[in-house]
Design an enzyme around this catalytic site. Structure first.
Site, short mmCIF file in Angstrom:
data_model
loop_
_atom_site.label_atom_id
_atom_site.label_comp_id
_atom_site.label_asym_id
_atom_site.label_seq_id
_atom_site.Cartn_x
_atom_site.Cartn_y
_atom_site.Cartn_z
N ARG A 58 0.91 -1.15 0.06
CA ARG A 58 -0.05 -0.01 0.01
C ARG A 58 0.94 1.30 0.09
O ARG A 58 1.83 1.42 1.03
CB ARG A 58 -0.87 -0.02 1.14
N GLU B 213 0.55 4.27 1.02
CA GLU B 213 -0.09 5.29 1.68
C GLU B 213 0.76 5.91 2.60
O GLU B 213 1.56 5.28 3.24
CB GLU B 213 -1.17 4.63 2.53
N ARG C 267 -0.03 2.01 13.05
CA ARG C 267 -0.86 0.82 12.43
C ARG C 267 -0.80 0.73 10.76
O ARG C 267 -1.38 -0.27 10.45
CB ARG C 267 -2.22 0.70 12.93
N HIS C 268 0.14 1.35 10.40
CA HIS C 268 0.15 1.61 8.82
C HIS C 268 1.42 1.10 8.27
O HIS C 268 2.40 1.55 8.92
CB HIS C 268 -0.08 2.75 8.00
N GLU D 124 -9.83 -2.06 13.39
CA GLU D 124 -10.25 -2.99 12.50
C GLU D 124 -9.19 -3.73 12.02
O GLU D 124 -7.87 -3.36 11.71
CB GLU D 124 -10.67 -2.04 11.22
N SER E 127 -11.85 -6.50 6.74
CA SER E 127 -12.68 -5.80 6.08
C SER E 127 -13.32 -6.68 4.93
O SER E 127 -12.32 -7.22 4.16
CB SER E 127 -12.32 -4.37 5.62
N ARG F 237 -1.11 -6.89 12.12
CA ARG F 237 -2.17 -6.27 12.99
C ARG F 237 -2.77 -7.37 14.21
O ARG F 237 -2.82 -6.78 15.00
CB ARG F 237 -3.27 -5.78 12.42
#
Lengths: 323, 529
Positions: free
Chosen positions: B301, B303, B309-310, B452, B455, B503
């Site tokens: 990712r 991001e 948490r990323h 989370e 998903s 996670r």
């Protein structure tokens, strides 16, 4: 919040000896006066007034319902008086279906919105943490009763603090709901969690209410959802003390205490059909479950034996037969 | 000119003066050093002369597989009182050493296990041997022959509390440098509130820069053993349920989920992307009649978010399955798998959990079986009761997710639950809408400790509806043509979801940073080691 009732100071139908020396006039205070006048006129016109016909139909309907009710009560009385008799077809159909007649055992009505507050779109979920070493039989019976009255979403979970749970405890609230139910279609949630707790615990609204501890107190809470209980203080106290007897003496007490409690129950049952009078109450549910669970039922005196049989004839008490 | 010259000469003079002084000093230093060395050598010579135990210690030659010794090396975790009074060999790291006159206490370590060893001057060990043992650098690897002895008092600081070793021979197999970039004790020091008595702690970046040493700590050992356990349990449970493990390509031609956060790599004459999720390939396997599939592999990712948490690369545990009539079958499968993982960790990895808890105390992970399922509207209502203002169709913000997690925990005492029926508008275009209320969808998130982890949703398996949904989301149909086409030849109803391994580990252990559960983490600011 309801208040206690007060007897009316005077009653409406007082007979007064009127003097006969004068002519009589219709009572101006009686409201029906005018309508009775018109109904007197009606037959004279030859055609039956539609209002009267409607009234007649209503009366017939009420009479029919009363007869039905009488039949049901007769049936119930029969099962109570003769414990071995099977349930009448009408009675069992009544108990089996979630119709208001089934819950008619308990006087008074209860509205969940009033009792538990508006749901605001969330399911009103009652969470009960119970230790699998001591299954809360009373609550299982009350759950059965709640299911007859409301649309209840029942769920059984096992908490991670418990290693394993016998299968009968997993199915104690009936079969699991089929896949695909929408939770918002239910009026009430009943979530039983088998957990390693020293004392049974109930949580409802965690923000506004502290947890309720102890099976007896939770039973009282749940029973209020079925009926507001006796409005008079004396019978209410009687029921309360019987519930305490059930949990402190029958369930937790020693052999001597149990025997004493059973004698007391026996005496009470000599006077009435049910423990707290002529109506089934929380006292019966609690005492029955505790007696069955502690094994005291086997050596109970005659009246108690008869009463236990009577309880067992009511369908929803079978929930207490886990073992 | 002359002026300049004069200046230059004076400068030179000054320089030479300084230089002279320097030289003098250096010469002095060298002399001192030589003297020291000579002294040391003399000392050594002197010692060697009267060292009766000189064959029992030393630096062993570098093992180049010269010979194959028939020597059994014991594991530290097997050292129990039953082994008392036996003479054994073992290889371990020197965790700490402490010399005290004629004795030297060593703590020898193998992974998360350690044992106390004693070298004492006596008939088997000489004074020089004790000195040698005391001077072995921390973290060096040594071969030790020793007698196992029972101890009177439990040794609280070691994992093997009931025995200690009386060393008879000690050889250094691999010497560590004297200066370590971080001390293991500092790295393993429990987290305490406030900086009490100013003890050294190691910050995250130092740890990550020297990951090899950091990974040696008991805590890191336990974390990654537990992570392996999660993977193993995931595979085990799903294989038992009849799932098939698949491998999907990581270099792909088009972005699978939106285009914003995808890494571009050059691919010969064109460019390609790194897979953001195996979504498309999982679904293609379902359409290819594999019925139930899972895969474990890296996902990327792009991001640029530096949060706890990323990560830009993490391990995805992905599940996809065809179902019969209702997507709750999928939820049940996934939650059962998660519960099996939690149970397996609880029952089989208790020592690891305890080890991590020593450094990072946290409450044990609690869960319910079967897993609690709440609906999105209920969650919103619970939040509103708690005073949060939000619309019916708003997505949950991270703080609200945490708050909801706390509310659920308070009432149901579970750290793991499912939130079902998300608003359609906050989910990707391939999410199946709810049949009874077009505002909502057949999609779900799963939460651990209010964060989370998964998903997922029932996917649209009808090409027609998929096209409509894509158009509604203003997605270029040309770009997802291949995806839509795979549903044109008959596709079973299916659903699934993806879990982040790091996670799950982080939240199960109650850690606060995902970098702790990623062995060599990748984030926007870190590409090494």
């Amino acid at each position: 919040m309801s208040m206690y009732q007060v007897k009316p100071i005077y009653e409406g139908g007082i007979k007064i000896d009127l003097p006969t020396c004068m002519y009589t006039l219709p009572n101006v205070h009686q409201l029906q006066a005018a309508s009775s006048c018109s109904s007197e006129h009606a037959p004279q016109n030859g055609a039956a007034d539609p209002e009267v016909r409607a009234l007649e139909a209503r009366q017939d309907e009420i009479m029919r319902k009363l007869f039905e009710l009488k039949a049901v009560v007769d049936g119930l009385a029969k099962t109570v008086a003769t414990p071995d008799a099977d349930l009448d077809l009408t009675v069992s159909s009544c108990l089996g279906s979630p119709s208001p007649t089934a819950a008619c055992t308990f006087s008074g009505t209860a509205d969940l919105d009033v009792l538990l507050g508006k749901d605001m779109g969330a399911l009103r979920d009652i969470v009960i943490n119970a230790n699998p070493a001591r299954p809360p039989l009373t609550l299982l019976v009350l759950h059965g009763l709640l299911c007859q009255r409301y649309r209840v979403l029942s769920a059984v979970h096992v908490h991670s603090s418990v290693a394993s749970v016998p299968p009968q405890l997993l199915s104690c609230l009936g079969p699991r709901h089929a896949d695909g139910y929408a939770r918002n279609l239910f009026q009430l949630g009943f979530t039983l969690i088998w957990k390693d707790v020293p004392k049974l615990q109930m949580k409802f609204s965690v923000r506004n209410m502290c947890p309720i501890e102890g099976e007896a107190n939770v039973a009282r809470f749940l029973f209020r959802l079925l009926s507001p209980g006796p409005s008079d203080a004396a019978p209410a106290t009687l029921v309360d003390s019987l519930v305490d007897t059930a949990f402190f003496q029958l369930a937790e007490g020693g052999a001597k205490e149990q025997a004493a409690a059973l004698r007391a129950l026996n005496a009470a049952l000599g006077r009435h059909v049910w423990l707290a009078g002529s109506e089934l109450s929380l006292a019966d549910v609690a005492c029955y479950c505790c007696a069955v669970q502690s094994g005291a039922a086997a050596s109970a005196p005659a009246n108690v034996q008869r009463w236990i049989k009577a309880c067992e004839n009511l369908g929803y008490f079978s929930r207490a037969k886990l073992q | 000119m002359t002026n300049e010259d004069a200046q230059g000469s004076t400068a030179e003079e000054a320089q030479s003066k300084k230089g002279l002084k320097k030289q003098q000093k250096e010469a002095e230093k060298a002399a001192k050093k030589a003297e020291k060395q000579a002294k040391l050598a003399a000392e050594q010579q002197g010692t060697e002369e009267d060292d009766f135990a000189k064959d029992q210690y030393g630096n062993s030659v570098m093992i180049q597989s010269q010979e194959k010794l028939d020597r059994e090396l014991h594991r530290i975790q097997d050292l129990t009182p039953e082994k008392a009074d036996k003479l054994i060999w073992l290889r371990a790291r020197v965790h700490t050493s402490r010399a005290k006159g004629k004795q030297c206490f060593l703590v020898l370590r193998q992974q998360q296990f350690n044992v106390q060893a004693l070298v004492a001057v006596g008939d088997r060990a000489s004074k020089q041997m004790v000195k040698f043992a005391a001077n072995v650098n921390k973290e060096s690897i040594v071969d030790v022959e020793a007698v196992v002895k029972k101890v009177e008092q439990k040794i609280e600081s070691c994992t093997q509390q009931e025995v200690e070793l009386h060393v008879e021979k000690i050889f250094v197999v691999s010497q560590a440098e004297a200066r370590l970039p971080l001390q293991l004790e500092d790295a393993a020091r429990p987290e305490v509130e406030g900086d009490e008595d100013g003890r050294a702690t190691v910050n995250q970046d130092t740890r990550l820069d020297n990951r090899v040493i950091d990974l040696r700590t008991t805590t890191s050992q336990a974390i990654f053993r537990l992570q392996a356990g999660v993977c193993m349990l995931f595979r085990e449970t799903l294989t038992n349920k009849g799932f098939v493990e698949i491998q999907t390509p990581k270099i792909i031609s088009a972005a699978s989920e939106g285009g914003a956060n995808v890494f571009t790599v050059s691919y010969f004459k064109t460019s390609a992307y790194l897979a953001q999720s195996p979504q498309l390939y999982k679904q293609m396997c379902i359409c290819a009649d594999f019925d139930k599939v899972f895969c474990v592999g890296p996902v990327f990712r792009a991001e640029d978010s530096n949060t706890h948490r990323h990560l830009t690369e993490f391990v995805g545990l992905d599940i996809e399955m065809a179902f019969n009539y209702h997507y709750h079958e999928v939820i049940d499968s996934i939650t059962e798998t998660m519960v099996q993982i939690f149970k397996g960790l609880r029952d089989r990895f208790q020592t690891e959990i305890q080890a991590v808890n020593k450094q990072y105390p946290s409450e044990p992970f609690r869960f319910l079986e079967p897993t609690l399922r709440l609906e999105y509207t209920e969650g919103v209502a619970m939040l509103r009761q708690a005073g949060v203002e939000m619309g019916d169709e708003d997505d949950l913000s991270t703080p609200n997710e945490k708050l909801l997690g706390r509310l659920v925990k308070e009432k149901y005492d579970t750290d793991f639950y499912v939130l079902d029926k998300y608003p359609l508008s906050v989910r990707p275009f391939y999410t199946m809408p709810d049949p009874s209320n077009p505002k909502y969808s057949n999609s779900y998130d799963m939460f651990m400790r209010g964060e989370e982890i998964l998903s997922g949703a029932q996917r649209v398996h009808d090409a027609q509806l998929l096209t409509e949904r894509a158009v509604h989301h203003q997605i270029d149909l040309e770009k997802i043509k291949a995806y839509i086409d795979s549903f044109r030849y008959g596709a079973p109803p299916h659903g699934g979801g993806g879990i982040g391994l790091e996670r799950v580990c982080m939240l199960y252990l109650g850690l606060h940073n995902i970098r702790q559960t990623s062995m060599f983490p990748r984030d926007p600011k870190r590409l090494t080691p």
